[in-house]
Design an enzyme around this catalytic site. Structure first.
Site, short mmCIF file in Angstrom:
data_model
loop_
_atom_site.label_atom_id
_atom_site.label_comp_id
_atom_site.label_asym_id
_atom_site.label_seq_id
_atom_site.Cartn_x
_atom_site.Cartn_y
_atom_site.Cartn_z
N ARG A 242 -19.44 -11.22 -8.49
CA ARG A 242 -18.92 -10.07 -9.23
C ARG A 242 -17.82 -9.46 -8.37
NH1 ARG A 242 -21.01 -11.80 -13.21
NH2 ARG A 242 -22.69 -10.89 -14.46
N GLU A 271 -12.20 -5.46 -14.68
CA GLU A 271 -11.74 -6.55 -15.55
C GLU A 271 -11.48 -6.00 -16.95
OE1 GLU A 271 -14.75 -9.57 -15.28
OE2 GLU A 271 -14.45 -9.83 -13.13
N HIS A 290 -12.55 -14.60 -15.14
CA HIS A 290 -14.02 -14.58 -15.31
C HIS A 290 -14.50 -15.69 -16.26
CE1 HIS A 290 -17.72 -11.78 -14.92
NE2 HIS A 290 -18.09 -13.04 -15.04
P1 NAP Z 1 -29.92 -16.01 -7.96
O1 NAP Z 1 -30.55 -17.35 -8.19
O2 NAP Z 1 -30.77 -14.80 -8.05
O3 NAP Z 1 -29.21 -16.08 -6.53
C1 NAP Z 1 -28.73 -14.97 -5.86
C2 NAP Z 1 -28.87 -15.21 -4.37
O4 NAP Z 1 -28.28 -14.12 -3.69
C3 NAP Z 1 -30.31 -15.31 -3.91
O5 NAP Z 1 -30.47 -16.48 -3.15
C4 NAP Z 1 -30.52 -14.08 -3.03
O6 NAP Z 1 -31.36 -14.43 -1.93
C5 NAP Z 1 -29.09 -13.78 -2.58
N1 NAP Z 1 -28.89 -12.36 -2.26
C6 NAP Z 1 -29.28 -11.27 -2.94
N2 NAP Z 1 -28.91 -10.16 -2.30
C7 NAP Z 1 -28.27 -10.55 -1.18
C8 NAP Z 1 -27.67 -9.88 -0.10
N3 NAP Z 1 -27.68 -8.53 -0.01
N4 NAP Z 1 -27.10 -10.61 0.89
C9 NAP Z 1 -27.12 -11.96 0.84
N5 NAP Z 1 -27.68 -12.67 -0.16
C10 NAP Z 1 -28.24 -11.96 -1.16
O7 NAP Z 1 -28.72 -15.77 -8.96
P2 NAP Z 1 -27.73 -16.85 -9.60
O8 NAP Z 1 -28.26 -17.32 -10.90
O9 NAP Z 1 -27.37 -17.86 -8.56
O10 NAP Z 1 -26.49 -15.87 -9.91
C11 NAP Z 1 -25.86 -15.17 -8.86
C12 NAP Z 1 -24.83 -14.20 -9.38
O11 NAP Z 1 -23.69 -14.90 -9.81
C13 NAP Z 1 -25.25 -13.37 -10.59
O12 NAP Z 1 -25.97 -12.22 -10.21
C14 NAP Z 1 -23.93 -13.04 -11.26
O13 NAP Z 1 -23.48 -11.77 -10.85
C15 NAP Z 1 -22.99 -14.11 -10.75
N6 NAP Z 1 -22.51 -14.99 -11.84
C16 NAP Z 1 -21.19 -15.04 -12.11
C17 NAP Z 1 -20.73 -15.88 -13.10
C18 NAP Z 1 -19.28 -15.96 -13.42
O14 NAP Z 1 -18.94 -16.15 -14.57
N7 NAP Z 1 -18.40 -15.87 -12.45
C19 NAP Z 1 -21.62 -16.66 -13.83
C20 NAP Z 1 -22.97 -16.58 -13.53
C21 NAP Z 1 -23.41 -15.73 -12.52
P3 NAP Z 1 -32.25 -13.30 -1.19
O15 NAP Z 1 -33.05 -12.63 -2.27
O16 NAP Z 1 -33.06 -14.07 -0.20
O17 NAP Z 1 -31.29 -12.40 -0.53
#
Ligand code: NAP
Length: 345
Positions: A242, A271, A290
């Site tokens: 994000r 955005e 995005h």
């Molecule tokens: P996820 O499986 O929950 O992965 C998020 C990771 O971030 C987890 O491994 C978590 O591990 C880590 N994390 C959380 N807080 C953190 C911190 N303070 N410092 C370091 N690491 C941290 O989520 P996902 O499905 O991969 O999606 C991740 C994000 O991508 C979404 O939340 C969304 O905002 C974004 N996204 C963007 C798009 C796009 O169109 N560009 C599409 C999909 C998703 P820990 O809990 O161990 O910290």
């Protein structure tokens, strides 16, 4: 037999037909029937007045004001894996379920992260611009030189579903793999060979830094002048998480100064950005609007999953991908809602 009334739901955008069909089979659907323009705030507040379910997009802010306007609301199904647009704590306090759309977009978003890595490393957009502007001169040894991806070190910050999928792809490029999360992830390490690094060490050691952590109070502004100064001069910085995780002014200054060398961005603080955005003027910054999850198949799966969650919540079936179910159950056990007045909920 008198048929039961269908639950009223409000959908904040026209969705792919498969998702609309799913909703219409079970629910009485009110729709902001536009594809491109987000629902205006006043319209959203009006739309949710009778709704028991809300299907929202990341362009819709679902906060205390929306909840106050929706006294019958039982579920908010967000068509995104991130849910930083929703005040989940306020929903939980009101007894409203929240769902998201994880997994179905993981590989598509990881592909886009790689597209940005490759485009920034090999100056793809800059190269096209060079041709378009007639600036392509005769071949010379240093013309449009970039950096190698193959064999480089890839560091992922936020190595969950998407970050893990980005790392897996790194295996095909013989990369050394690093990751940083708040907690070590032994399963990820076993599956990819990635090695845990404290945040600053990952920034110092990586040739490619990909961000895929959620937007939370903790991650907001996580990448600023200090973090960019720790990166290698040759580093490529990619954000598919994000926009607000990055301080854009600091990134622009860092890219101008040449550390990191280049960036690839799918997401921005506000955005959509316009053509006058400072980052767009930098030749070493690849910007896309995005589009992380933007394939037809994936967007259709996301819409369908959001619709399935909404219908499940309103028909008493198990939710597919809940966000706050555990918190709601805990709250219910601590203070059963049958013991509380309607206004407390
Ligand atoms: P996820 O499986 O929950 O992965 C998020 C990771 O971030 C987890 O491994 C978590 O591990 C880590 N994390 C959380 N807080 C953190 C911190 N303070 N410092 C370091 N690491 C941290 O989520 P996902 O499905 O991969 O999606 C991740 C994000 O991508 C979404 O939340 C969304 O905002 C974004 N996204 C963007 C798009 C796009 O169109 N560009 C599409 C999909 C998703 P820990 O809990 O161990 O910290």
């Amino acid at each position: 037999m008198i048929p039961l009334p269908r639950p009223a739901v409000y959908v904040t955008r026209r969705l792919p037909a498969a998702a609309m069909r799913l909703l219409e089979e079970t629910c009485q659907v009110s729709l902001w029937d536009e594809l491109e323009r987000p629902v205006p705030r006043a319209e959203l507040l009006r739309g949710v007045a009778d709704a028991e379910g809300l299907l929202s997009l990341l362009t819709d802010r679902v906060d205390a004001e929306v909840l106050a306007a929706a006294p019958r609301l039982r579920v908010v199904a967000n068509m995104a894996v991130g849910y930083d647009n929703i005040d989940v704590a306020a929903c939980t306090a009101r007894g409203v379920l929240v769902t998201n759309t994880p997994d179905v977009l993981t590989e598509t978003t990881a592909d886009l992260a790689w597209a940005l890595m490759l485009a920034a490393a090999r100056r793809i957009v800059e190269g096209q611009r060079m041709i378009e502007t007639g600036a392509w001169g005769p071949w010379h040894p240093l013309q449009m030189v970039g950096v190698d991806v193959y064999g480089a070190t890839l560091g992922v910050v936020g190595a969950g579903r998407i970050g893990g999928a980005v790392l897996r792809r790194g295996g095909g490029f013989a990369m050394r793999l690093l990751y940083h999360n708040r907690h070590p992830a032994p399963e990820l390490e076993a599956a990819t060979g990635a090695v845990y690094r404290p945040f600053d060490d990952l920034l110092r050691e990586s040739d490619f830094i990909v961000v895929s952590a959620p937007l939370t109070p903790e991650t907001r502004g996580m990448f600023g002048a200090r973090e960019f100064s720790l990166m290698r001069e040759t580093a490529i910085f990619v954000n598919v998480a994000r926009g607000p995780l990055v301080r854009e002014e600091d990134l622009a200054a860092a890219l101008r100064a040449g550390r990191p060398r280049a960036a690839g961005l799918d997401v921005f603080t506000r955005e959509p950005i316009g053509p006058d955005h400072p980052l767009l003027s930098l030749p070493n910054c690849v910007c896309v609007p995005h589009i992380g999850s933007a394939t037809l198949a994936t967007r259709t799966r996301m819409a369908t999953l959001a619709a399935e969650n909404l219908v499940a919540a309103l028909t008493g079936r198990p939710l597919l991908t809940p966000v706050n179910l555990t918190e709601l159950v805990a709250l219910e056990l601590a203070a059963p809602s049958w013991g509380r007045g309607a206004t407390d909920r």
